[in-house]
Design an enzyme around this catalytic site. Structure first.
Site, PDB file in Angstrom:
ATOM      1  N   LYS A  11       5.234  69.237  42.229  1.00  0.00           N
ATOM      2  CA  LYS A  11       5.206  68.806  40.828  1.00  0.00           C
ATOM      3  C   LYS A  11       4.416  67.502  40.635  1.00  0.00           C
ATOM      4  O   LYS A  11       4.139  66.780  41.601  1.00  0.00           O
ATOM      5  CB  LYS A  11       6.646  68.651  40.326  1.00  0.00           C
ATOM      6  CG  LYS A  11       7.425  69.987  40.321  1.00  0.00           C
ATOM      7  CD  LYS A  11       8.803  69.832  39.699  1.00  0.00           C
ATOM      8  CE  LYS A  11       9.549  71.160  39.680  1.00  0.00           C
ATOM      9  NZ  LYS A  11      10.878  71.033  39.010  1.00  0.00           N
ATOM     10  N   PHE A  59      16.837  69.565  27.810  1.00  0.00           N
ATOM     11  CA  PHE A  59      15.765  68.899  28.544  1.00  0.00           C
ATOM     12  C   PHE A  59      14.438  69.651  28.491  1.00  0.00           C
ATOM     13  O   PHE A  59      13.468  69.237  29.134  1.00  0.00           O
ATOM     14  CB  PHE A  59      16.183  68.672  29.999  1.00  0.00           C
ATOM     15  CG  PHE A  59      16.581  69.938  30.740  1.00  0.00           C
ATOM     16  CD1 PHE A  59      15.626  70.789  31.276  1.00  0.00           C
ATOM     17  CD2 PHE A  59      17.914  70.270  30.902  1.00  0.00           C
ATOM     18  CE1 PHE A  59      15.977  71.952  31.943  1.00  0.00           C
ATOM     19  CE2 PHE A  59      18.280  71.441  31.572  1.00  0.00           C
ATOM     20  CZ  PHE A  59      17.311  72.274  32.096  1.00  0.00           C
ATOM     21  N   ARG A  87      14.813  77.574  49.129  1.00  0.00           N
ATOM     22  CA  ARG A  87      15.750  76.786  48.305  1.00  0.00           C
ATOM     23  C   ARG A  87      16.546  75.825  49.190  1.00  0.00           C
ATOM     24  O   ARG A  87      16.830  74.699  48.791  1.00  0.00           O
ATOM     25  CB  ARG A  87      16.717  77.710  47.534  1.00  0.00           C
ATOM     26  CG  ARG A  87      16.079  78.593  46.466  1.00  0.00           C
ATOM     27  CD  ARG A  87      15.579  77.861  45.247  1.00  0.00           C
ATOM     28  NE  ARG A  87      16.554  77.047  44.577  1.00  0.00           N
ATOM     29  CZ  ARG A  87      16.453  76.647  43.296  1.00  0.00           C
ATOM     30  NH1 ARG A  87      15.408  77.018  42.546  1.00  0.00           N
ATOM     31  NH2 ARG A  87      17.353  75.879  42.762  1.00  0.00           N
ATOM     32  N   THR A  93      18.802  70.696  42.840  1.00  0.00           N
ATOM     33  CA  THR A  93      17.978  70.289  41.695  1.00  0.00           C
ATOM     34  C   THR A  93      18.023  68.775  41.494  1.00  0.00           C
ATOM     35  O   THR A  93      16.991  68.139  41.265  1.00  0.00           O
ATOM     36  CB  THR A  93      18.484  71.000  40.413  1.00  0.00           C
ATOM     37  OG1 THR A  93      18.549  72.403  40.664  1.00  0.00           O
ATOM     38  CG2 THR A  93      17.570  70.718  39.238  1.00  0.00           C
ATOM     39  N   ARG A 104      13.538  67.487  48.325  1.00  0.00           N
ATOM     40  CA  ARG A 104      13.951  66.723  47.136  1.00  0.00           C
ATOM     41  C   ARG A 104      14.675  65.432  47.531  1.00  0.00           C
ATOM     42  O   ARG A 104      14.485  64.399  46.887  1.00  0.00           O
ATOM     43  CB  ARG A 104      14.802  67.596  46.205  1.00  0.00           C
ATOM     44  CG  ARG A 104      13.917  68.535  45.362  1.00  0.00           C
ATOM     45  CD  ARG A 104      14.723  69.563  44.620  1.00  0.00           C
ATOM     46  NE  ARG A 104      13.930  70.252  43.590  1.00  0.00           N
ATOM     47  CZ  ARG A 104      14.330  71.367  42.998  1.00  0.00           C
ATOM     48  NH1 ARG A 104      15.485  71.934  43.315  1.00  0.00           N
ATOM     49  NH2 ARG A 104      13.571  71.933  42.070  1.00  0.00           N
ATOM     50  N   ASN A 114      11.604  66.128  39.998  1.00  0.00           N
ATOM     51  CA  ASN A 114      12.229  66.422  41.282  1.00  0.00           C
ATOM     52  C   ASN A 114      11.302  67.048  42.315  1.00  0.00           C
ATOM     53  O   ASN A 114      11.721  67.850  43.140  1.00  0.00           O
ATOM     54  CB  ASN A 114      13.511  67.240  41.073  1.00  0.00           C
ATOM     55  CG  ASN A 114      13.257  68.574  40.420  1.00  0.00           C
ATOM     56  OD1 ASN A 114      12.111  68.914  40.114  1.00  0.00           O
ATOM     57  ND2 ASN A 114      14.305  69.342  40.214  1.00  0.00           N
ATOM     58  N   HIS A 117       9.151  72.837  43.022  1.00  0.00           N
ATOM     59  CA  HIS A 117       9.788  74.036  42.464  1.00  0.00           C
ATOM     60  C   HIS A 117       9.938  75.084  43.554  1.00  0.00           C
ATOM     61  O   HIS A 117       9.093  75.196  44.434  1.00  0.00           O
ATOM     62  CB  HIS A 117       8.905  74.618  41.340  1.00  0.00           C
ATOM     63  CG  HIS A 117       9.337  75.993  40.899  1.00  0.00           C
ATOM     64  ND1 HIS A 117      10.363  76.182  39.996  1.00  0.00           N
ATOM     65  CD2 HIS A 117       8.921  77.235  41.254  1.00  0.00           C
ATOM     66  CE1 HIS A 117      10.542  77.492  39.813  1.00  0.00           C
ATOM     67  NE2 HIS A 117       9.679  78.147  40.564  1.00  0.00           N
TER      68      HIS A 117
HETATM   69  P1  DAT Z   1      15.619  74.314  39.899  1.00  0.00           P
HETATM   70  O1  DAT Z   1      14.254  73.694  39.742  1.00  0.00           O
HETATM   71  O2  DAT Z   1      16.395  73.674  41.020  1.00  0.00           O
HETATM   72  O3  DAT Z   1      15.570  75.812  40.017  1.00  0.00           O
HETATM   73  P2  DAT Z   1      16.561  74.713  37.187  1.00  0.00           P
HETATM   74  O4  DAT Z   1      15.889  76.047  37.255  1.00  0.00           O
HETATM   75  O5  DAT Z   1      17.993  74.685  36.772  1.00  0.00           O
HETATM   76  O6  DAT Z   1      16.459  73.958  38.596  1.00  0.00           O
HETATM   77  O7  DAT Z   1      15.767  73.753  36.195  1.00  0.00           O
HETATM   78  C1  DAT Z   1      14.357  73.767  36.179  1.00  0.00           C
HETATM   79  C2  DAT Z   1      13.876  72.353  36.108  1.00  0.00           C
HETATM   80  O8  DAT Z   1      14.305  71.743  34.894  1.00  0.00           O
HETATM   81  C3  DAT Z   1      14.403  71.427  37.208  1.00  0.00           C
HETATM   82  O9  DAT Z   1      13.680  71.529  38.408  1.00  0.00           O
HETATM   83  C4  DAT Z   1      14.255  70.073  36.575  1.00  0.00           C
HETATM   84  C5  DAT Z   1      14.582  70.365  35.109  1.00  0.00           C
HETATM   85  N1  DAT Z   1      16.014  70.097  34.847  1.00  0.00           N
HETATM   86  C6  DAT Z   1      17.058  70.887  35.204  1.00  0.00           C
HETATM   87  N2  DAT Z   1      18.227  70.350  34.812  1.00  0.00           N
HETATM   88  C7  DAT Z   1      17.917  69.196  34.201  1.00  0.00           C
HETATM   89  C8  DAT Z   1      18.678  68.152  33.578  1.00  0.00           C
HETATM   90  N3  DAT Z   1      20.018  68.224  33.509  1.00  0.00           N
HETATM   91  N4  DAT Z   1      17.999  67.087  33.050  1.00  0.00           N
HETATM   92  C9  DAT Z   1      16.663  67.016  33.111  1.00  0.00           C
HETATM   93  N5  DAT Z   1      15.872  67.960  33.678  1.00  0.00           N
HETATM   94  C10 DAT Z   1      16.487  69.032  34.221  1.00  0.00           C
HETATM   95 MG    MG Z   2      15.026  77.269  38.694  1.00  0.00          MG
END
Ligand code: DAT
Ligand code: MG
Length: 140
Positions: A11, A59, A87, A93, A104, A114, A117
């Protein structure tokens, strides 16, 4: 049966901080083979489309803005049990909750920025790979 491919993006935060090389090294050392890769930048429209599943989340706007804020590295990775193993390699996350040694834990700034992806299912790995790459850009 679990699939053998996943999709990843390094990212904008990790790219800007100079972590591309270290992250790719960790991915390769963990046994993943790169079968497609590009250095690119998402438009806000493309980032919004990629994360459309999160449209209703508070978000979403922040996420789209961040993911289109600078260049990324997109790649398709191959390994047995790719989605689950990747993962595990990237960690939770929220980097504050990511296991020590995970990508991460080492490189992410916070839950929004973070570092990396990873696809969450074989089905999404295929959808996300096709979103970023044409068939002729994949070298198995
Ligand atoms: P991941 O990337 O671990 O699969 P996700 O699919 O739940 O997580 O969310 C996608 C992205 O959105 C994540 O990498 C960062 C952002 N994100 C998720 N939860 C968030 C939050 N509570 N506040 C801010 N950004 C968030
Ligand atoms: Mg995801």
């Amino acid at each position: 049966m679990s699939g053998n491919r996943t999709f990843t993006m390094i990212k904008p935060d990790a790219v800007a901080a100079g972590h591309i090389g270290a992250i790719l090294a960790q991915i390769c050392e963990a046994g993943f083979k790169i079968v497609a890769m590009k250095y690119t930048k998402l438009s806000a429209e493309k980032a919004g489309e990629f994360y459309a599943v999160h449209k209703a989340r508070p978000f979403y706007g922040e996420l789209v803005e961040f993911m289109s804020s600078g260049p990324i590295v997109a790649a398709i990775l191959e390994k047995d049990n790719a989605v689950e193993d990747f993962r595990k390699l990237i960690g939770a996350t929220n980097p504050a909750e990511a296991a020590p040694g995970t990508i991460r834990a080492k490189f992410a700034k916070n839950i929004g920025e973070n570092a990396i992806h990873g696809s969450d299912s074989d089905e999404n790995a295929i959808i996300e790979s096709n979103f970023h790459f044409a068939g002729v850009e994949v070298f198995a």
